[in-house]
Design a protein around this motif. Structure first.
Motif, PDB file in Angstrom:
ATOM      1  N   THR A  89       0.733  -1.272  -0.143  1.00 13.71           N
ATOM      2  CA  THR A  89      -0.070  -0.059  -0.001  1.00 13.71           C
ATOM      3  C   THR A  89       0.855   1.366  -0.047  1.00 13.71           C
ATOM      4  O   THR A  89       0.568   2.434  -0.703  1.00 13.71           O
ATOM      5  N   LEU A  90       1.973   1.291   0.702  1.00 18.04           N
ATOM      6  CA  LEU A  90       2.836   2.238   0.813  1.00 18.04           C
ATOM      7  C   LEU A  90       3.325   2.795  -0.517  1.00 18.04           C
ATOM      8  O   LEU A  90       3.615   3.865  -0.938  1.00 18.04           O
ATOM      9  N   LYS A  91       3.773   1.493  -1.101  1.00 18.49           N
ATOM     10  CA  LYS A  91       4.062   1.681  -2.474  1.00 18.49           C
ATOM     11  C   LYS A  91       3.462   2.190  -3.602  1.00 18.49           C
ATOM     12  O   LYS A  91       3.669   3.009  -4.195  1.00 18.49           O
ATOM     13  N   ALA A  92       2.204   1.877  -3.529  1.00 19.89           N
ATOM     14  CA  ALA A  92       1.078   2.051  -4.342  1.00 19.89           C
ATOM     15  C   ALA A  92       0.546   3.504  -4.307  1.00 19.89           C
ATOM     16  O   ALA A  92       0.460   4.143  -5.275  1.00 19.89           O
ATOM     17  N   LEU A  93       0.730   3.965  -3.381  1.00 18.96           N
ATOM     18  CA  LEU A  93       0.395   5.356  -3.041  1.00 18.96           C
ATOM     19  C   LEU A  93       1.176   6.242  -3.848  1.00 18.96           C
ATOM     20  O   LEU A  93       0.790   7.465  -4.244  1.00 18.96           O
ATOM     21  N   LYS A  94       2.481   5.946  -3.779  1.00 18.99           N
ATOM     22  CA  LYS A  94       3.394   6.827  -4.300  1.00 18.99           C
ATOM     23  C   LYS A  94       3.283   6.745  -5.922  1.00 18.99           C
ATOM     24  O   LYS A  94       3.775   7.820  -6.546  1.00 18.99           O
ATOM     25  N   LYS A  95       2.748   5.696  -6.564  1.00 19.72           N
ATOM     26  CA  LYS A  95       2.441   5.724  -7.686  1.00 19.72           C
ATOM     27  C   LYS A  95       0.966   6.068  -8.380  1.00 19.72           C
ATOM     28  O   LYS A  95       0.685   6.246  -9.577  1.00 19.72           O
ATOM     29  N   ASP A  96       0.051   6.468  -7.464  1.00 19.24           N
ATOM     30  CA  ASP A  96      -1.280   6.653  -7.660  1.00 19.24           C
ATOM     31  C   ASP A  96      -1.476   8.185  -8.237  1.00 19.24           C
ATOM     32  O   ASP A  96      -1.585   9.063  -7.238  1.00 19.24           O
ATOM     33  N   LYS A  97      -1.664   8.276  -9.345  1.00 20.93           N
ATOM     34  CA  LYS A  97      -1.487   9.646  -9.904  1.00 20.93           C
ATOM     35  C   LYS A  97      -2.756  10.263  -9.559  1.00 20.93           C
ATOM     36  O   LYS A  97      -2.767  11.600  -9.367  1.00 20.93           O
ATOM     37  N   THR A  98      -4.167   9.797  -9.530  1.00 18.73           N
ATOM     38  CA  THR A  98      -4.988  10.192  -8.768  1.00 18.73           C
ATOM     39  C   THR A  98      -4.963  10.565  -7.476  1.00 18.73           C
ATOM     40  O   THR A  98      -5.574  11.858  -7.148  1.00 18.73           O
ATOM     41  N   TYR A  99      -4.402   9.768  -6.304  1.00 17.23           N
ATOM     42  CA  TYR A  99      -4.199  10.305  -5.271  1.00 17.23           C
ATOM     43  C   TYR A  99      -3.140  11.556  -5.190  1.00 17.23           C
ATOM     44  O   TYR A  99      -3.535  12.454  -4.459  1.00 17.23           O
ATOM     45  N   ILE A 100      -2.202  11.496  -5.838  1.00 17.21           N
ATOM     46  CA  ILE A 100      -1.281  12.652  -6.001  1.00 17.21           C
ATOM     47  C   ILE A 100      -2.016  13.922  -6.392  1.00 17.21           C
ATOM     48  O   ILE A 100      -1.731  15.038  -5.832  1.00 17.21           O
ATOM     49  N   ALA A 101      -2.989  13.715  -7.374  1.00 16.23           N
ATOM     50  CA  ALA A 101      -3.613  15.149  -7.853  1.00 16.23           C
ATOM     51  C   ALA A 101      -4.655  15.425  -6.809  1.00 16.23           C
ATOM     52  O   ALA A 101      -4.760  16.772  -6.451  1.00 16.23           O
ATOM     53  N   ASP A 102      -5.338  14.617  -6.205  1.00  7.18           N
ATOM     54  CA  ASP A 102      -6.327  14.723  -5.041  1.00  7.18           C
ATOM     55  C   ASP A 102      -5.643  15.404  -3.852  1.00  7.18           C
ATOM     56  O   ASP A 102      -6.211  16.249  -3.173  1.00  7.18           O
ATOM     57  N   ALA A 103      -4.442  15.078  -3.587  1.00  7.60           N
ATOM     58  CA  ALA A 103      -3.768  15.415  -2.463  1.00  7.60           C
ATOM     59  C   ALA A 103      -2.959  16.828  -2.784  1.00  7.60           C
ATOM     60  O   ALA A 103      -2.236  17.217  -1.693  1.00  7.60           O
ATOM     61  N   LYS A 104      -3.086  17.478  -3.786  1.00  8.46           N
ATOM     62  CA  LYS A 104      -2.017  18.721  -4.246  1.00  8.46           C
ATOM     63  C   LYS A 104      -2.198  19.714  -3.227  1.00  8.46           C
ATOM     64  O   LYS A 104      -1.388  20.222  -2.765  1.00  8.46           O
ATOM     65  N   ALA A 105      -3.586  19.987  -2.836  1.00  5.83           N
ATOM     66  CA  ALA A 105      -3.719  21.128  -1.985  1.00  5.83           C
ATOM     67  C   ALA A 105      -3.069  20.828  -0.645  1.00  5.83           C
ATOM     68  O   ALA A 105      -2.357  21.912  -0.167  1.00  5.83           O
ATOM     69  N   TYR A 106      -3.003  19.645  -0.131  1.00  4.39           N
ATOM     70  CA  TYR A 106      -2.373  19.274   0.882  1.00  4.39           C
ATOM     71  C   TYR A 106      -1.174  19.345   0.990  1.00  4.39           C
ATOM     72  O   TYR A 106      -0.049  19.890   1.738  1.00  4.39           O
ATOM     73  N   SER A 107      -0.503  18.624  -0.187  1.00  2.62           N
ATOM     74  CA  SER A 107       1.075  18.764  -0.156  1.00  2.62           C
ATOM     75  C   SER A 107       1.409  20.124  -0.578  1.00  2.62           C
ATOM     76  O   SER A 107       2.685  20.480  -0.236  1.00  2.62           O
ATOM     77  N   GLY A 108       0.760  20.926  -0.917  1.00  2.00           N
ATOM     78  CA  GLY A 108       1.085  22.324  -1.530  1.00  2.00           C
ATOM     79  C   GLY A 108       1.040  23.422  -0.228  1.00  2.00           C
ATOM     80  O   GLY A 108       1.358  24.506  -0.544  1.00  2.00           O
ATOM     81  N   THR A 109       0.529  22.924   0.700  1.00  2.00           N
ATOM     82  CA  THR A 109       0.238  24.021   1.918  1.00  2.00           C
ATOM     83  C   THR A 109       1.563  24.315   2.356  1.00  2.00           C
ATOM     84  O   THR A 109       2.503  23.704   2.596  1.00  2.00           O
ATOM     85  N   SER A 110       1.617  25.739   2.467  1.00  2.00           N
ATOM     86  CA  SER A 110       2.731  26.185   3.218  1.00  2.00           C
ATOM     87  C   SER A 110       3.205  25.725   4.759  1.00  2.00           C
ATOM     88  O   SER A 110       2.189  25.358   5.221  1.00  2.00           O
TER      89      SER A 110
END
Length: 247
Positions: A89-110
């Motif tokens: 699961t940990l590996k799959a999250l790193k490759k999940d493009k939908t997850y990465i896109a959906d998490a963009k606001a969180y990842s981009g928070t200052s």
């Protein structure tokens, strides 16, 4: 470095010995005072939980403490079918493009606006007497997370045996509805075990716990030498489910 090597070796041994046991990850997020947690809630609801669901991981618990204690904390309970599923699961999250896109606001928070400093993650293995997570009945609005520390690994082993042989049966009879039960294999305050109970409200919780002490089977086993000094500390936290919790 030696400590990290020993921890890695311990996890490898646990993986080999318990390859088919259900694994639970309990995350605790400490919120920073004065900062909005909305971006974290959006991340859970719109990115992380859907991504885990796509991998077949369901019944994910999302909670907040029911008290007004500070700092405020959010809890995630994630169940995996085994250790391999956790790793994959940990590996799959790193490759999940939908997850990465959906998490963009969180990842981009200052850093200035980020709602947490760090989060704690602990891993637990299920036990023979309660091998699978059980989704609570509809209407469960109060959850009780209990952690039992033991002075040694053998003390925790004996306490788990006490549950396997008798306490789970007592719980079923008196209405202590268990959601998960696990022995901690990674995290703080080891050795220990933890379990989660579900109730409609505090009134049901108090009424059902009052039945535990006088129960004949408890009165029998609590006097057995085999189970003496199995618990050195008990921690109890009351939780309420967040709107997007799947438990």
């Amino acid at each position: 470095m030696i400590k990290k090597i020993l921890l890695t070796f311990a996890l490898i041994l646990a993986f080999q010995a318990h390859a088919n046991d259900e694994v639970y990850e309990l995350r605790v997020y400490k919120l920073q005072f004065g900062k909005s947690a909305q971006v974290l809630h959006d991340y859970f609801q719109k990115a992380l939980l859907p991504a885990l669901n796509r991998q077949g991981i369901t019944n994910i618990g999302a909670f907040e403490e029911s008290s007004d204690n500070m700092p405020k904390k959010l809890y995630l309970l994630i169940s995996y079918k085994d250790m391999q599923a956790y790793s994959e699961t940990l590996k799959a999250l790193k490759k999940d493009k939908t997850y990465i896109a959906d998490a963009k606001a969180y990842s981009g928070t200052s850093q200035e606006d980020f709602p947490i400093d760090r989060y704690e993650s602990s891993l637990f293995l299920s036990v023979s007497g309660f091998p699978k997570l059980v989704k609570p009945k509809s209407g469960s609005r109060l959850f009780e997370l209990r952690t039992y520390e033991g002075y040694s690994e053998d003390a925790v082993r004996r306490k788990i045996k006490m549950f396997n042989d008798s306490e789970f049966t007592i719980f079923d009879e008196i209405g202590l509805y268990t959601v998960f039960f696990g022995e901690k294999i990674a995290g703080q305050d080891m050795p220990s075990l933890a379990y989660l109970l579900a109730f409609e409200d505090m009134e049901e919780r108090d009424a059902n716990w009052k039945k535990f002490g006088p129960h004949p089977e408890w009165q029998r086993i609590v006097k057995l030498e085999e189970y003496a000094n199995t618990v050195s500390s008990i921690d109890r936290v009351y939780l309420k489910p967040l709107p997007y919790s799947q438990l």
